[in-house]
Enzyme design. Sequence first.
Site, PDB file in Angstrom:
ATOM      1  N   ASP A   3     103.728 -55.833 -38.271  1.00  0.00           N
ATOM      2  CA  ASP A   3     102.878 -56.429 -37.240  1.00  0.00           C
ATOM      3  C   ASP A   3     103.626 -56.352 -35.907  1.00  0.00           C
ATOM      4  OD1 ASP A   3     101.223 -57.925 -35.656  1.00  0.00           O
ATOM      5  OD2 ASP A   3     101.073 -59.628 -37.027  1.00  0.00           O
ATOM      6  N   ASP A  61     107.307 -58.738 -39.571  1.00  0.00           N
ATOM      7  CA  ASP A  61     106.288 -59.434 -40.358  1.00  0.00           C
ATOM      8  C   ASP A  61     105.402 -58.407 -41.041  1.00  0.00           C
ATOM      9  OD1 ASP A  61     104.532 -61.410 -41.349  1.00  0.00           O
ATOM     10  OD2 ASP A  61     103.269 -61.264 -39.573  1.00  0.00           O
ATOM     11  N   ASP A 105     101.974 -58.374 -43.428  1.00  0.00           N
ATOM     12  CA  ASP A 105     100.853 -59.139 -43.977  1.00  0.00           C
ATOM     13  C   ASP A 105     100.092 -58.270 -44.967  1.00  0.00           C
ATOM     14  OD1 ASP A 105     101.294 -61.504 -42.708  1.00  0.00           O
ATOM     15  OD2 ASP A 105      99.926 -61.109 -41.041  1.00  0.00           O
TER      16      ASP A 105
END
Length: 402
Positions: free
Chosen positions: A295, A98, A100
């Site tokens: 992440d 992930d 972000d």
Amino acid sequence: MEERTRAYLRGRFRDYYRRTSIAPPPDANLREWGFIPWTAGSGTTMVRHKSLLDLGALDEFLARKRPRHVYFSAGRYDDPSSDTMGSKGWRSSDLVFDLDADHLPGVTPSEDSYEEMLATCKDALLRLLDILETDFGFEDLTVVFSGGRGYHVHVRDDGVRELDREQRREIVDYVRGIDVEFEHLIEQEAVGGTAGRSSPAHKRSLVTDGGWSRRVHRRLTTFVDELLDLPEEDALERLQEFDGIGEGKARGALTAARNNRQQIEAGNVDVHPAVFQLARILAEDVLDAESAPIDEPVTTDTNRLIRLPGSLHGGTGLRVLRIDRDELAGFRPLDDAVTEQFVGQQIRVDVTGTEEMPGGTQDSATISLGGDSFTIEPGAQTVPEHVGVYLMARGHAEKEKE
């Protein structure tokens, strides 16, 4: 969010799902499913511990429930609907990454626009994919725009499915360049004894066929070629920009580069002490520039719930969009992920504030969506529906009475 706004978004999400067929992930019946409905209040309520059997046919479930967010698990289980993780009977998990945008180095949400943040995130995604494909040799990768702040990558190669949390953390550390020491990238080779001594000398080399060592070697050879293309004085000046390299070391490094280009190409960094020092300095730059700030909790969590590709993101109204690998270079999230059903008509909204929008001020904010740029000001106004849905979903506007 006011009930009028919530009812409008809920209805438009239903319209989207009624006209859209969404492919479930592989092994969908073995995964846990969860969703967040359009409930009143400032908080969110996650409905989880559901199997696909509990939900029913996926398309019918989405059209009936029109959820604000919908997820499935990275994990596969014997009993995905069991209400405790320990009783589900874990079998295996995808390896999920992930990224972000608002958590990336160099991104300042209060100053950067949404478009700029996502562009920075896409650069990080390309670095991540290079590591996963080149260094690890993963082949079964699914790339997804999250519909919100960034991107997800699902790896489903057979070799990763049964990795435990600690093994996944080792992959995270490698991808992020954590604890990668220059000395660990160097191989020493005995090259024979020196005059008057029985012990052999050693040649230090960078490994050229893979990993972070290959990346450092690639940066070193590229830099050497750039030096050799410069006039001598410019090359010496360029070398002296690095800490610890004065005029003497710069001349030595430049001479060594000219006379030993093939050895450097082969990985030898012992052609001159200054070349070895230069390789060490460049290694730090490589780790900063080519690592991917993923992440960690997402990747190490074998039970993680992740957004369903094809669904709508309840915080933007954009599609959670699967991206073909060969189309990624030209992918434009704020154009390509706009929901077609929301394009072509105008709606009235009351913008409650612009200061909290990415790059916005108290007086206005600029939004780029669907190939156009819009200046948004506080107060009641008419906007294209896809812009209005985005503003309402983000909590920056309420639906005006028609």
